[in-house]
Design a protein around this motif. Structure first.
Motif, short mmCIF file in Angstrom:
data_model
loop_
_atom_site.label_atom_id
_atom_site.label_comp_id
_atom_site.label_asym_id
_atom_site.label_seq_id
_atom_site.Cartn_x
_atom_site.Cartn_y
_atom_site.Cartn_z
N TRP A 189 -53.40 -19.48 16.28
CA TRP A 189 -52.66 -18.33 16.81
C TRP A 189 -51.88 -18.70 18.07
O TRP A 189 -50.81 -18.15 18.33
N LEU A 190 -52.40 -19.67 18.83
CA LEU A 190 -51.75 -20.01 20.10
C LEU A 190 -50.44 -20.76 19.90
O LEU A 190 -49.52 -20.66 20.71
N HIS A 191 -50.34 -21.49 18.80
CA HIS A 191 -49.13 -22.28 18.54
C HIS A 191 -48.10 -21.50 17.74
O HIS A 191 -47.29 -22.09 17.01
N THR A 192 -48.13 -20.20 17.86
CA THR A 192 -47.07 -19.34 17.33
C THR A 192 -46.29 -18.79 18.51
O THR A 192 -46.83 -18.68 19.62
N PRO A 193 -45.02 -18.46 18.32
CA PRO A 193 -44.23 -17.93 19.46
C PRO A 193 -44.88 -16.70 20.09
O PRO A 193 -44.93 -16.59 21.32
N GLU A 194 -45.38 -15.78 19.26
CA GLU A 194 -45.98 -14.57 19.78
C GLU A 194 -47.29 -14.86 20.53
O GLU A 194 -47.53 -14.32 21.61
N GLY A 195 -48.12 -15.71 19.94
CA GLY A 195 -49.39 -16.04 20.56
C GLY A 195 -49.22 -16.77 21.87
O GLY A 195 -49.90 -16.46 22.86
N HIS A 196 -48.31 -17.73 21.90
CA HIS A 196 -48.08 -18.49 23.13
C HIS A 196 -47.54 -17.59 24.23
O HIS A 196 -47.96 -17.67 25.39
N LYS A 197 -46.60 -16.70 23.87
CA LYS A 197 -46.03 -15.78 24.84
C LYS A 197 -47.12 -14.87 25.41
O LYS A 197 -47.18 -14.63 26.63
N HIS A 198 -47.99 -14.38 24.56
CA HIS A 198 -49.08 -13.51 25.00
C HIS A 198 -50.00 -14.23 25.97
O HIS A 198 -50.38 -13.70 27.02
N ALA A 199 -50.37 -15.47 25.64
CA ALA A 199 -51.28 -16.23 26.50
C ALA A 199 -50.64 -16.53 27.85
O ALA A 199 -51.31 -16.44 28.89
N VAL A 200 -49.38 -16.89 27.85
CA VAL A 200 -48.67 -17.18 29.10
C VAL A 200 -48.60 -15.95 29.99
O VAL A 200 -48.81 -16.02 31.21
N GLU A 201 -48.34 -14.81 29.39
CA GLU A 201 -48.20 -13.57 30.16
C GLU A 201 -49.52 -13.12 30.77
O GLU A 201 -49.54 -12.41 31.77
N MET A 202 -50.63 -13.53 30.18
CA MET A 202 -51.94 -13.15 30.71
C MET A 202 -52.23 -13.83 32.05
O MET A 202 -52.93 -13.29 32.90
N SER A 203 -51.73 -15.04 32.23
CA SER A 203 -52.08 -15.86 33.39
C SER A 203 -51.17 -15.57 34.58
O SER A 203 -49.95 -15.47 34.44
N ALA A 204 -51.79 -15.47 35.76
CA ALA A 204 -51.00 -15.31 36.98
C ALA A 204 -50.16 -16.54 37.26
O ALA A 204 -49.14 -16.46 37.97
N LEU A 205 -50.54 -17.67 36.70
CA LEU A 205 -49.84 -18.93 36.94
C LEU A 205 -48.78 -19.21 35.88
O LEU A 205 -48.08 -20.22 35.94
N GLY A 206 -48.66 -18.34 34.90
CA GLY A 206 -47.57 -18.40 33.94
C GLY A 206 -47.59 -19.55 32.97
O GLY A 206 -46.55 -20.03 32.53
N ARG A 207 -48.78 -20.00 32.58
CA ARG A 207 -48.87 -21.04 31.55
C ARG A 207 -50.22 -20.94 30.83
O ARG A 207 -51.10 -20.20 31.26
N VAL A 208 -50.35 -21.74 29.78
CA VAL A 208 -51.60 -21.80 29.02
C VAL A 208 -52.48 -22.90 29.61
O VAL A 208 -51.99 -23.95 30.04
N GLY A 209 -53.79 -22.68 29.63
CA GLY A 209 -54.70 -23.69 30.14
C GLY A 209 -54.78 -24.91 29.24
O GLY A 209 -54.57 -24.83 28.03
N GLU A 210 -55.08 -26.06 29.86
CA GLU A 210 -55.27 -27.31 29.14
C GLU A 210 -56.70 -27.80 29.36
O GLU A 210 -57.31 -27.47 30.39
N PRO A 211 -57.24 -28.59 28.42
CA PRO A 211 -58.59 -29.12 28.63
C PRO A 211 -58.76 -29.83 29.97
O PRO A 211 -59.82 -29.73 30.60
N ALA A 212 -57.72 -30.51 30.44
CA ALA A 212 -57.80 -31.21 31.72
C ALA A 212 -58.02 -30.25 32.89
O ALA A 212 -58.65 -30.62 33.89
#
Length: 254
Positions: A201-224
């Motif tokens: 779901w995250l690698h879809t345009p809608e899913g990625h946009k949703h995840a980015v909008e959730m974060s105050a830092l404006g991106r998706v988290g990475e394992p690192a």
């Protein structure tokens, strides 16, 4: 100087995703890492190869963690391998990362799936700590991987949410219990992280946009992102931090 030189770490669920990121980072800082896997031996061996290629040291160790017998198998295998490699079964760092990442809604949940997620996410780390304590050195480190769902409401993952709430409580009380041994116990609470578990779901345009909008830092988290926090908690730099729940959601839903 590498922060974990001379240390030995066990990371559960380290064949992929967040666990793999943690294993790579701990090894980079000098730790000998036991890369636990449940069923993906090839993936665990790939993680070990990557660590070796980067100049680190690691070994794979397999055990199913749905039962206490599986936990005992993991500890027995760990002791055997550490004695072979170092002459001593003791180790320094335990990262409880293995877990089942999804559950049913409240209406759809069954007794079987409820029992399974609690067995892997709660019972396994509880008894792994119990079995590991005689092997964990003074001033050791325990890091539990919890979740941001203990702060952010996701009612469609009800059983999963409950398991992570249990891990938070376990962290608090275990920190108090192990304080006299100078063993710190903390939990890291990730938000949405770009792993294969979320890829569908995250690698879809809608899913990625949703995840980015959730974060105050404006991106998706990475394992690192999570691995760096765990590495801090595993190091001497965190010696005055225990019993804490570290939010690692990138400021989601602030």
């Amino acid at each position: 100087m590498k922060r974990l030189k001379g240390k030995i770490a066990l990371v559960t669920g380290a064949s992929r995703g967040i666990g793999k990121g943690i294993a790579l980072r701990l090894a980079e800082e000098g730790a000998l890492v036991a890369v636990h896997y449940g069923s993906r031996r090839d993936a665990a061996e790939d993680t070990v190869r990557t660590i070796a290629e980067q100049g680190g040291h690691a070994f794979p160790i397999g055990a199913a963690l749905q039962s206490v017998s599986g936990v005992r198998q993991l500890i027995d295998s760990l002791k055997e391998e550490l004695v072979r490699l170092t002459g001593d079964p003791q180790f320094d760092i335990l990262v409880n990362n293995a877990g089942i990442g999804t559950s049913q809604t409240l209406e759809e949940e069954t007794e079987a799936s409820f029992d399974e997620i609690f067995a892997v996410n709660v019972k396994a780390p509880f008894f792994l700590v119990q079995q590991a304590l005689p092997l964990l050195r003074e001033e050791g480190r325990i890091v539990n991987v919890s979740s941001g769902v203990t702060r952010i409401a996701y009612p469609h993952l009800m059983s999963y949410n409950l398991t992570k709430g249990a891990i938070n409580t376990f962290t608090l009380h275990l920190a108090k219990k192990l304080g006299p041994r100078k063993i710190t116990v903390n939990a890291v609470l990730p938000g949405i992280v770009d792993t294969d578990v979320n890829a569908s779901w995250l690698h879809t345009p809608e899913g990625h946009k949703h995840a980015v909008e959730m974060s105050a830092l404006g991106r998706v988290g990475e394992p690192a992102d999570i691995a760096d926090i765990v590495t801090f908690l595993a190091s001497a730099e965190s010696r005055w931090v225990t019993g804490q729940l570290l939010d690692a959601t990138g400021g989601s839903h602030l």
